[in-house]
Design a protein around this motif. Structure first.
Motif, PDB file in Angstrom:
ATOM      1  N   ASN A 134     -13.410 -13.228  48.030  1.00  0.00           N
ATOM      2  CA  ASN A 134     -14.689 -13.945  47.945  1.00  0.00           C
ATOM      3  C   ASN A 134     -15.861 -13.043  47.565  1.00  0.00           C
ATOM      4  O   ASN A 134     -16.975 -13.206  48.063  1.00  0.00           O
ATOM      5  N   VAL A 135     -15.593 -12.100  46.675  1.00  0.00           N
ATOM      6  CA  VAL A 135     -16.640 -11.223  46.157  1.00  0.00           C
ATOM      7  C   VAL A 135     -17.121 -11.844  44.858  1.00  0.00           C
ATOM      8  O   VAL A 135     -16.414 -11.825  43.853  1.00  0.00           O
ATOM      9  N   SER A 136     -18.316 -12.429  44.885  1.00  0.00           N
ATOM     10  CA  SER A 136     -18.821 -13.094  43.688  1.00  0.00           C
ATOM     11  C   SER A 136     -19.444 -12.111  42.699  1.00  0.00           C
ATOM     12  O   SER A 136     -19.434 -12.343  41.500  1.00  0.00           O
ATOM     13  N   ASN A 137     -19.984 -11.002  43.215  1.00  0.00           N
ATOM     14  CA  ASN A 137     -20.579  -9.991  42.352  1.00  0.00           C
ATOM     15  C   ASN A 137     -20.002  -8.623  42.719  1.00  0.00           C
ATOM     16  O   ASN A 137     -20.544  -7.932  43.586  1.00  0.00           O
ATOM     17  N   PRO A 138     -18.912  -8.208  42.078  1.00  0.00           N
ATOM     18  CA  PRO A 138     -18.297  -6.933  42.436  1.00  0.00           C
ATOM     19  C   PRO A 138     -19.171  -5.713  42.157  1.00  0.00           C
ATOM     20  O   PRO A 138     -18.875  -4.627  42.636  1.00  0.00           O
ATOM     21  N   MET A 139     -20.255  -5.885  41.424  1.00  0.00           N
ATOM     22  CA  MET A 139     -21.149  -4.764  41.169  1.00  0.00           C
ATOM     23  C   MET A 139     -22.226  -4.624  42.248  1.00  0.00           C
ATOM     24  O   MET A 139     -22.986  -3.658  42.245  1.00  0.00           O
ATOM     25  N   MET A 153     -10.121  -5.063  41.477  1.00  0.00           N
ATOM     26  CA  MET A 153      -9.675  -5.787  40.291  1.00  0.00           C
ATOM     27  C   MET A 153     -10.264  -7.194  40.358  1.00  0.00           C
ATOM     28  O   MET A 153     -10.519  -7.707  41.466  1.00  0.00           O
ATOM     29  N   PRO A 154     -10.500  -7.831  39.223  1.00  0.00           N
ATOM     30  CA  PRO A 154     -11.122  -9.166  39.232  1.00  0.00           C
ATOM     31  C   PRO A 154     -10.392 -10.177  40.126  1.00  0.00           C
ATOM     32  O   PRO A 154     -11.036 -10.933  40.865  1.00  0.00           O
ATOM     33  N   GLU A 155      -9.060 -10.175  40.087  1.00  0.00           N
ATOM     34  CA  GLU A 155      -8.304 -11.137  40.893  1.00  0.00           C
ATOM     35  C   GLU A 155      -8.488 -10.861  42.390  1.00  0.00           C
ATOM     36  O   GLU A 155      -8.632 -11.786  43.183  1.00  0.00           O
ATOM     37  N   THR A 156      -8.479  -9.579  42.747  1.00  0.00           N
ATOM     38  CA  THR A 156      -8.662  -9.198  44.150  1.00  0.00           C
ATOM     39  C   THR A 156     -10.066  -9.560  44.617  1.00  0.00           C
ATOM     40  O   THR A 156     -10.236 -10.084  45.721  1.00  0.00           O
ATOM     41  N   ALA A 157     -11.055  -9.286  43.783  1.00  0.00           N
ATOM     42  CA  ALA A 157     -12.439  -9.631  44.138  1.00  0.00           C
ATOM     43  C   ALA A 157     -12.551 -11.129  44.398  1.00  0.00           C
ATOM     44  O   ALA A 157     -13.167 -11.550  45.390  1.00  0.00           O
ATOM     45  N   ALA A 182     -19.658   1.236  37.589  1.00  0.00           N
ATOM     46  CA  ALA A 182     -18.316   1.765  37.828  1.00  0.00           C
ATOM     47  C   ALA A 182     -17.265   0.722  37.458  1.00  0.00           C
ATOM     48  O   ALA A 182     -16.957  -0.180  38.226  1.00  0.00           O
ATOM     49  N   ILE A 183     -16.738   0.860  36.234  1.00  0.00           N
ATOM     50  CA  ILE A 183     -15.682  -0.040  35.774  1.00  0.00           C
ATOM     51  C   ILE A 183     -14.565   0.831  35.201  1.00  0.00           C
ATOM     52  O   ILE A 183     -14.791   1.640  34.310  1.00  0.00           O
ATOM     53  N   SER A 184     -13.352   0.661  35.729  1.00  0.00           N
ATOM     54  CA  SER A 184     -12.225   1.460  35.257  1.00  0.00           C
ATOM     55  C   SER A 184     -11.690   0.906  33.939  1.00  0.00           C
ATOM     56  O   SER A 184     -12.008  -0.216  33.545  1.00  0.00           O
ATOM     57  N   VAL A 185     -10.837   1.691  33.300  1.00  0.00           N
ATOM     58  CA  VAL A 185     -10.213   1.227  32.061  1.00  0.00           C
ATOM     59  C   VAL A 185      -9.319   0.017  32.314  1.00  0.00           C
ATOM     60  O   VAL A 185      -9.049  -0.764  31.402  1.00  0.00           O
ATOM     61  N   ASP A 186      -8.859  -0.157  33.561  1.00  0.00           N
ATOM     62  CA  ASP A 186      -8.015  -1.304  33.914  1.00  0.00           C
ATOM     63  C   ASP A 186      -8.830  -2.535  34.312  1.00  0.00           C
ATOM     64  O   ASP A 186      -8.266  -3.590  34.559  1.00  0.00           O
ATOM     65  N   GLY A 187     -10.157  -2.367  34.427  1.00  0.00           N
ATOM     66  CA  GLY A 187     -11.015  -3.494  34.761  1.00  0.00           C
ATOM     67  C   GLY A 187     -11.452  -3.561  36.211  1.00  0.00           C
ATOM     68  O   GLY A 187     -12.120  -4.512  36.619  1.00  0.00           O
ATOM     69  N   ALA A 188     -11.097  -2.555  37.027  1.00  0.00           N
ATOM     70  CA  ALA A 188     -11.542  -2.522  38.422  1.00  0.00           C
ATOM     71  C   ALA A 188     -13.040  -2.215  38.449  1.00  0.00           C
ATOM     72  O   ALA A 188     -13.532  -1.405  37.664  1.00  0.00           O
ATOM     73  N   LYS A 189     -13.750  -2.879  39.363  1.00  0.00           N
ATOM     74  CA  LYS A 189     -15.212  -2.763  39.368  1.00  0.00           C
ATOM     75  C   LYS A 189     -15.763  -2.324  40.716  1.00  0.00           C
ATOM     76  O   LYS A 189     -15.225  -2.654  41.762  1.00  0.00           O
ATOM     77  N   GLY A 190     -16.882  -1.607  40.635  1.00  0.00           N
ATOM     78  CA  GLY A 190     -17.652  -1.252  41.818  1.00  0.00           C
ATOM     79  C   GLY A 190     -17.111  -0.064  42.586  1.00  0.00           C
ATOM     80  O   GLY A 190     -16.155   0.591  42.187  1.00  0.00           O
ATOM     81  N   LEU A 191     -17.774   0.203  43.695  1.00  0.00           N
ATOM     82  CA  LEU A 191     -17.436   1.354  44.528  1.00  0.00           C
ATOM     83  C   LEU A 191     -15.996   1.340  45.012  1.00  0.00           C
ATOM     84  O   LEU A 191     -15.329   2.364  45.064  1.00  0.00           O
ATOM     85  N   MET A 192     -15.505   0.175  45.374  1.00  0.00           N
ATOM     86  CA  MET A 192     -14.145   0.048  45.908  1.00  0.00           C
ATOM     87  C   MET A 192     -13.128  -0.247  44.803  1.00  0.00           C
ATOM     88  O   MET A 192     -11.960  -0.462  45.089  1.00  0.00           O
ATOM     89  N   GLN A 193     -13.588  -0.258  43.554  1.00  0.00           N
ATOM     90  CA  GLN A 193     -12.722  -0.481  42.390  1.00  0.00           C
ATOM     91  C   GLN A 193     -11.831  -1.716  42.565  1.00  0.00           C
ATOM     92  O   GLN A 193     -10.601  -1.637  42.531  1.00  0.00           O
TER      93      GLN A 193
END
Length: 93
Positions: A23-28, A15-19, A2-13
């Motif tokens: 302290n989310v090392s693996n957003p997937m 964003m890389p900076e937010t992850a 689950a990766i959005s066109v904006d780059g949000a990842k995972g179930l909670m979508q």
């Protein structure tokens, strides 16, 4: 994956900076992603003291909520807030 066109990842979508901030090392990783998203939503709730504004900030970013002094006029964000509030009320009971 689950990766959005904006780059949000995972179930909670997240964003890389937010992850990174949460302290989310693996957003997937579902567990890590959900804990990070819940932590972020908790921070937004404490900051805005309003469920609709916190949800809008989760979707459109806190700077947009502050700039517009409320839920931003973006159709996607407005629909997201309505949908989340509807599910919240449905499952709260």
């Amino acid at each position: 994956m689950a990766i959005s066109v904006d780059g949000a990842k995972g179930l909670m979508q997240l964003m890389p900076e937010t992850a990174m901030e949460m302290n989310v090392s693996n957003p997937m990783d579902p567990e890590e992603n959900i804990f990070g998203g819940a932590k972020y939503l908790s921070i937004l709730l404490k900051h805005f003291h309003d469920l609709s504004l916190a949800i809008a900030a989760y979707n459109a970013g806190p700077k947009n909520v502050e700039y517009f002094k409320g839920v931003p006029p973006f159709p996607e964000t407005r629909a997201f807030v309505k949908r989340v509030i509807r599910y919240y009320r449905l499952y709260k009971n």
